[in-house]
Design a protein around this motif. Structure first.
Motif, PDB file in Angstrom:
ATOM      1  N   GLY A   1       8.204  -4.912  -2.142  1.00  0.00           N
ATOM      2  CA  GLY A   1       7.718  -3.652  -2.200  1.00  0.00           C
ATOM      3  C   GLY A   1       8.602  -2.838  -2.714  1.00  0.00           C
ATOM      4  O   GLY A   1       8.213  -1.554  -3.444  1.00  0.00           O
ATOM      5  N   GLY A   2       9.863  -2.608  -2.322  1.00  0.00           N
ATOM      6  CA  GLY A   2      10.907  -1.742  -2.820  1.00  0.00           C
ATOM      7  C   GLY A   2      11.164  -1.924  -4.160  1.00  0.00           C
ATOM      8  O   GLY A   2      11.454  -0.946  -4.975  1.00  0.00           O
ATOM      9  N   MET A   3      11.003  -3.100  -4.874  1.00  0.00           N
ATOM     10  CA  MET A   3      11.098  -3.187  -6.510  1.00  0.00           C
ATOM     11  C   MET A   3       9.873  -2.689  -6.821  1.00  0.00           C
ATOM     12  O   MET A   3      10.061  -2.139  -8.005  1.00  0.00           O
ATOM     13  N   THR A   4       8.904  -2.638  -6.354  1.00  0.00           N
ATOM     14  CA  THR A   4       7.526  -2.290  -6.819  1.00  0.00           C
ATOM     15  C   THR A   4       7.760  -0.753  -6.849  1.00  0.00           C
ATOM     16  O   THR A   4       7.177   0.070  -7.997  1.00  0.00           O
ATOM     17  N   ALA A   5       8.245  -0.263  -5.977  1.00  0.00           N
ATOM     18  CA  ALA A   5       8.278   1.459  -5.719  1.00  0.00           C
ATOM     19  C   ALA A   5       9.138   1.776  -6.840  1.00  0.00           C
ATOM     20  O   ALA A   5       8.935   2.697  -7.484  1.00  0.00           O
ATOM     21  N   GLY A   6      10.211   1.174  -6.903  1.00  0.00           N
ATOM     22  CA  GLY A   6      11.316   1.595  -8.067  1.00  0.00           C
ATOM     23  C   GLY A   6      10.678   1.567  -9.502  1.00  0.00           C
ATOM     24  O   GLY A   6      10.893   2.390 -10.396  1.00  0.00           O
ATOM     25  N   GLY A   7      10.157   0.235  -9.735  1.00  0.00           N
ATOM     26  CA  GLY A   7       9.503   0.239 -11.196  1.00  0.00           C
ATOM     27  C   GLY A   7       8.418   1.224 -11.394  1.00  0.00           C
ATOM     28  O   GLY A   7       8.330   1.828 -12.558  1.00  0.00           O
ATOM     29  N   LEU A   8       7.467   1.480 -10.174  1.00  0.00           N
ATOM     30  CA  LEU A   8       6.668   2.800 -10.360  1.00  0.00           C
ATOM     31  C   LEU A   8       7.146   4.195 -10.501  1.00  0.00           C
ATOM     32  O   LEU A   8       6.688   4.946 -11.471  1.00  0.00           O
ATOM     33  N   CYS A   9       8.408   4.332 -10.060  1.00  0.00           N
ATOM     34  CA  CYS A   9       9.201   5.689 -10.056  1.00  0.00           C
ATOM     35  C   CYS A   9       9.463   5.803 -11.503  1.00  0.00           C
ATOM     36  O   CYS A   9       9.362   6.801 -12.093  1.00  0.00           O
ATOM     37  N   ASN A  10      10.198   4.686 -11.731  1.00  0.00           N
ATOM     38  CA  ASN A  10      10.475   4.813 -13.242  1.00  0.00           C
ATOM     39  C   ASN A  10       9.380   4.813 -14.490  1.00  0.00           C
ATOM     40  O   ASN A  10       9.711   5.481 -15.522  1.00  0.00           O
ATOM     41  N   ALA A  11       8.239   4.390 -14.106  1.00  0.00           N
ATOM     42  CA  ALA A  11       7.162   4.530 -14.894  1.00  0.00           C
ATOM     43  C   ALA A  11       6.379   5.786 -14.922  1.00  0.00           C
ATOM     44  O   ALA A  11       6.071   6.276 -15.935  1.00  0.00           O
ATOM     45  N   ILE A  12       6.571   6.531 -13.750  1.00  0.00           N
ATOM     46  CA  ILE A  12       5.465   7.792 -13.831  1.00  0.00           C
ATOM     47  C   ILE A  12       6.617   9.021 -13.707  1.00  0.00           C
ATOM     48  O   ILE A  12       5.817  10.197 -13.618  1.00  0.00           O
TER      49      ILE A  12
ATOM     50  N   GLY B   1       0.767  -1.098   0.154  1.00  0.00           N
ATOM     51  CA  GLY B   1       0.067  -0.117   0.059  1.00  0.00           C
ATOM     52  C   GLY B   1       0.876   1.039  -0.154  1.00  0.00           C
ATOM     53  O   GLY B   1       0.718   2.151  -0.522  1.00  0.00           O
ATOM     54  N   PHE B   2       1.817   1.344   1.023  1.00  0.00           N
ATOM     55  CA  PHE B   2       2.729   2.560   1.114  1.00  0.00           C
ATOM     56  C   PHE B   2       3.811   2.500  -0.165  1.00  0.00           C
ATOM     57  O   PHE B   2       4.045   3.749  -0.636  1.00  0.00           O
ATOM     58  N   ALA B   3       4.037   1.410  -0.621  1.00  0.00           N
ATOM     59  CA  ALA B   3       4.981   1.118  -1.719  1.00  0.00           C
ATOM     60  C   ALA B   3       4.646   1.943  -3.034  1.00  0.00           C
ATOM     61  O   ALA B   3       5.164   2.408  -4.054  1.00  0.00           O
ATOM     62  N   ILE B   4       3.326   1.792  -3.279  1.00  0.00           N
ATOM     63  CA  ILE B   4       2.645   2.326  -4.388  1.00  0.00           C
ATOM     64  C   ILE B   4       2.138   3.605  -4.108  1.00  0.00           C
ATOM     65  O   ILE B   4       2.167   4.680  -5.060  1.00  0.00           O
ATOM     66  N   ALA B   5       1.417   3.967  -2.779  1.00  0.00           N
ATOM     67  CA  ALA B   5       0.979   5.193  -2.561  1.00  0.00           C
ATOM     68  C   ALA B   5       2.120   6.302  -2.612  1.00  0.00           C
ATOM     69  O   ALA B   5       1.647   7.508  -3.150  1.00  0.00           O
ATOM     70  N   ASN B   6       3.183   6.375  -2.110  1.00  0.00           N
ATOM     71  CA  ASN B   6       4.023   7.177  -2.024  1.00  0.00           C
ATOM     72  C   ASN B   6       4.453   7.519  -3.322  1.00  0.00           C
ATOM     73  O   ASN B   6       4.334   8.927  -3.584  1.00  0.00           O
ATOM     74  N   PRO B   7       5.018   6.922  -4.282  1.00  0.00           N
ATOM     75  CA  PRO B   7       5.548   7.343  -5.718  1.00  0.00           C
ATOM     76  C   PRO B   7       4.107   8.387  -6.250  1.00  0.00           C
ATOM     77  O   PRO B   7       4.330   9.274  -6.935  1.00  0.00           O
ATOM     78  N   LEU B   8       3.021   7.733  -6.022  1.00  0.00           N
ATOM     79  CA  LEU B   8       1.652   8.310  -6.855  1.00  0.00           C
ATOM     80  C   LEU B   8       1.514   9.686  -6.031  1.00  0.00           C
ATOM     81  O   LEU B   8       1.157  10.742  -6.652  1.00  0.00           O
ATOM     82  N   MET B   9       1.617   9.937  -4.680  1.00  0.00           N
ATOM     83  CA  MET B   9       1.351  10.994  -3.850  1.00  0.00           C
ATOM     84  C   MET B   9       2.681  12.225  -4.566  1.00  0.00           C
ATOM     85  O   MET B   9       2.200  13.418  -4.466  1.00  0.00           O
ATOM     86  N   TYR B  10       3.857  11.464  -4.606  1.00  0.00           N
ATOM     87  CA  TYR B  10       4.988  12.263  -5.119  1.00  0.00           C
ATOM     88  C   TYR B  10       4.420  13.031  -6.600  1.00  0.00           C
ATOM     89  O   TYR B  10       4.924  14.247  -6.886  1.00  0.00           O
ATOM     90  N   LYS B  11       4.073  12.073  -7.445  1.00  0.00           N
ATOM     91  CA  LYS B  11       3.704  12.457  -8.823  1.00  0.00           C
ATOM     92  C   LYS B  11       2.606  13.583  -8.481  1.00  0.00           C
ATOM     93  O   LYS B  11       2.778  14.552  -9.360  1.00  0.00           O
TER      94      LYS B  11
END
Length: 308
Positions: free
Chosen positions: A167-178, A32-42
């Motif tokens: 979760g860290g890998m998910t956050a990193g992949g999401l950061c590269n994507a957005i 939840g936090f691994a996905i929510a944090n990058p989206l919040m920063y975006k």
């Protein structure tokens, strides 16, 4: 060959972990936090970008109105510069569009936020069952403390390590994507995820040990969570950020925000030492819990007190 007590110890912990929604709670906390944090920063980056565009729009009003708005715009710009350490809104928007910087923030944030939830989910395993006197029958039947503790110190820290890494890998992949700038390589994402996974496992193991030693998992959850924040801040203020477990937090900030000139090879001895020391402390925390429980023999009796 695994003895019968240890076998049933693992069976009990697996049953409680999977059937009582502990695993689901940890998964929701981590991802939840691994996905929510990058989206919040975006979202924050988009907001600052729009504010920057609005402040630079050409004025079409009368000259008097334009002068007033220019003064207001300059005042807002100066206030924004003071607020963001001399950076304008455009600079802040660019920072919030940097994959590497946002991955660093996401790693530390999701590990910190999910940590408290993980500890609360684990309260029963971390001494809660002792407080509820659920161990009377097993202990009276000859259950040995090492067979009671070992499954806990394998299942929970290892599960937390795996889930935090994913979760860290998910956050990193999401950061590269957005995010648009400074993309992160897969090996660097993996390094950051491993560092945070070892750190979270280290803190969770300390909590597990102290909760079992005191039979006060709720109090220990708050104590460990606040204590690790205070100790991390103290060590950073004292510039003692190398060759100790909290290096894993400080290094995640340094590695991903220092830019292309950063020499990772010079930092790796400190990171590897921090990981090794964290694992050694995890093992020592098991022996600490074993020694304390053997010493006090878990008094499950309750003193009868008069009602008046």
């Amino acid at each position: 060959m695994m003895n019968t007590q240890l076998k049933y110890g693992f069976k009990k912990e697996f049953s409680q972990f999977f059937r009582k929604f502990k695993l689901l709670g940890i998964i929701l906390a981590v991802f939840g936090f691994a996905i929510a944090n990058p989206l919040m920063y975006k979202f924050s980056g988009v907001m600052f970008s729009e504010m920057s565009k609005m402040s630079s729009m050409p004025q079409t009003q009368s000259s008097a109105t334009a002068v007033v708005q220019n003064i207001a715009s300059d005042t807002q710009s100066e206030a924004g510069s003071d607020l963001f350490g001399g950076m304008g809104l455009g600079d802040v928007a660019n920072m919030y569009n940097n994959s590497s910087a946002m991955f660093s923030l996401s790693l530390v944030s999701f590990a910190s936020y999910s940590l408290l939830i993980i500890m609360l989910v684990m309260m029963s395993a971390a001494g809660g069952e002792q407080k509820k006197r659920s161990m009377i029958v097993p202990m009276c039947s000859g259950l040995r403390f090492k067979n009671y503790l070992l499954p806990k110190f394998i299942i929970y820290p290892l599960s937390v390590f795996i889930l935090t890494f994913l979760g860290g890998m998910t956050a990193g992949g999401l950061c590269n994507a957005i995010f648009d700038y400074d993309k992160i390589s897969v090996d660097m994402i993996a390094l950051g995820a491993v560092m945070m996974a070892v750190y979270v496992m280290f803190i969770v193991t300390i909590y597990l040990s102290l909760g079992l030693c005191t039979s006060r998992p709720g109090i220990m959850a708050g104590t460990v969570f606040i204590g690790q924040l205070v100790l991390d801040s103290f060590l950073e203020a004292a510039q003692l950020t190398d060759y100790q477990p909290f290096t894993l937090v400080a290094a995640s900030n340094t590695i991903f925000t220092a830019g292309e000139d950063f020499d990772l090879s010079a930092k790796m001895p400190s990171i590897l030492t921090a990981m090794g020391l964290s694992i050694v402390i995890c093992v020592l925390m098991y022996f600490l819990a074993l020694g304390v429980l053997n010493a006090k023999k878990i008094d499950n009796t309750e003193e009868d007190k008069p009602a008046f």
